[in-house]
Write a protein that holds these residues in place. Structure first.
Motif, PDB file in Angstrom:
ATOM      1  N   GLY A 148       0.817  -1.206   0.000  1.00 31.03           N
ATOM      2  CA  GLY A 148       0.000   0.000   0.000  1.00 31.03           C
ATOM      3  C   GLY A 148       0.849   1.253   0.000  1.00 31.03           C
ATOM      4  N   TYR A 153       1.698   2.655   3.563  1.00 34.39           N
ATOM      5  CA  TYR A 153       0.715   2.527   4.638  1.00 34.39           C
ATOM      6  C   TYR A 153       0.302   1.083   4.899  1.00 34.39           C
ATOM      7  CZ  TYR A 153      -2.844   2.209   0.934  1.00 34.39           C
ATOM      8  OH  TYR A 153      -3.572   1.830  -0.167  1.00 34.39           O
ATOM      9  N   ALA A 154       0.722   0.147   4.040  1.00 35.23           N
ATOM     10  CA  ALA A 154       0.371  -1.258   4.276  1.00 35.23           C
ATOM     11  C   ALA A 154       1.279  -2.147   3.445  1.00 35.23           C
ATOM     12  CB  ALA A 154      -1.084  -1.522   3.897  1.00 35.23           C
ATOM     13  N   ASN A 155       1.559  -3.354   3.973  1.00 32.17           N
ATOM     14  CA  ASN A 155       2.265  -4.337   3.156  1.00 32.17           C
ATOM     15  C   ASN A 155       1.899  -5.735   3.617  1.00 32.17           C
ATOM     16  OD1 ASN A 155       4.690  -5.962   4.457  1.00 32.17           O
ATOM     17  ND2 ASN A 155       4.660  -3.966   5.458  1.00 32.17           N
ATOM     18  N   ARG A 156       1.862  -6.618   2.660  1.00 32.03           N
ATOM     19  CA  ARG A 156       1.633  -8.037   2.937  1.00 32.03           C
ATOM     20  C   ARG A 156       2.550  -8.820   2.005  1.00 32.03           C
ATOM     21  NH1 ARG A 156      -0.133 -11.137   7.131  1.00 32.03           N
ATOM     22  NH2 ARG A 156      -1.108 -13.065   6.375  1.00 32.03           N
TER      23      ARG A 156
END
Length: 213
Positions: free
Chosen positions: A100, A113-116
């Protein structure tokens, strides 16, 4: 860094319809899906493969199979999600991660703002997907993110690119790793607020509508 512009009549046609401000979101999403499938064909030319023996109804022969570990496809949220089905259609065995990033509209810098994603990407081929290569800030951050985790083979798939963004990626990435950028078309320039011209507007908004945050 290598740049590949996938010049094909069908690609040019679909990009033209995407550019049209009167193209509604459902049609826009469908066209992006179709366009990414065409781009994925070009982007996966160097996907790693191994020989595989199979039995046909007549005999035994040696064919080709996607190598292990499988590639990982990483859409850059949120607009990159609109490209995911087109990529997985050609690479159904690939794993999918998420990253993200959003742009600070004042500084034009990318913010995570996000990571996977797996912590270790050593030996993995990574496909980063994001519709627009504009300033290049988001893509450079994404490339750096996966390189820091061990990736050495990164292919970025974008619909449109600006010359300024391509130059920025080339400057920041250089020849430190095997990085390719596959795009449908390279546009004229960026405007004063960092949007691609002629472009197609905000890809995320045109895919999913405007979301106030």
């Amino acid at each position: 860094m290598r740049l590949h512009v996938a010049d094909h009549p069908l690609i040019r046609h679909k990009v033209t319809v995407l550019r049209d401000k009167n193209t509604k979101s459902p049609t826009f999403r469908l066209l992006v899906d179709e366009l990414v499938t065409l781009l994925a064909y070009e982007a996966t030319r160097d996907v790693r493969v191994v020989e595989r023996e199979v039995e046909t109804p007549l005999t035994t022969t040696t064919g080709t199979a996607i190598a292990d570990p499988p590639p990982i496809i990483v859409p850059i949220l949120r607009a990159g999600l609109g490209m995911l089905d087109g990529m997985t259609r050609l690479l159904p065995s690939a794993e999918v991660g998420f990253l993200g990033l959003k742009r600070d509209e004042e500084t034009l810098e990318a913010i995570t703002y996000a990571n996977r994603l797996p912590d270790d990407l050593t030996g993995r081929q990574v496909f980063l997907i994001d519709p627009m290569l504009a300033t290049g800030g988001s893509l450079v951050m994404a490339i750096e993110y996966v390189l820091e985790r061990g990736a050495t083979d990164v292919t970025c798939v974008c619909l449109l690119a600006a010359p300024e963004g391509i130059a920025h990626v080339q400057e920041k990435v250089g020849d430190r790793a095997d990085v390719s950028v596959v795009v449908a078309q390279v546009d004229e320039k960026l405007n004063e607020v960092g949007y691609i011209v002629p472009g197609l507007g905000d890809a995320g908004d045109r895919l999913y509508g405007i979301v106030d945050v």
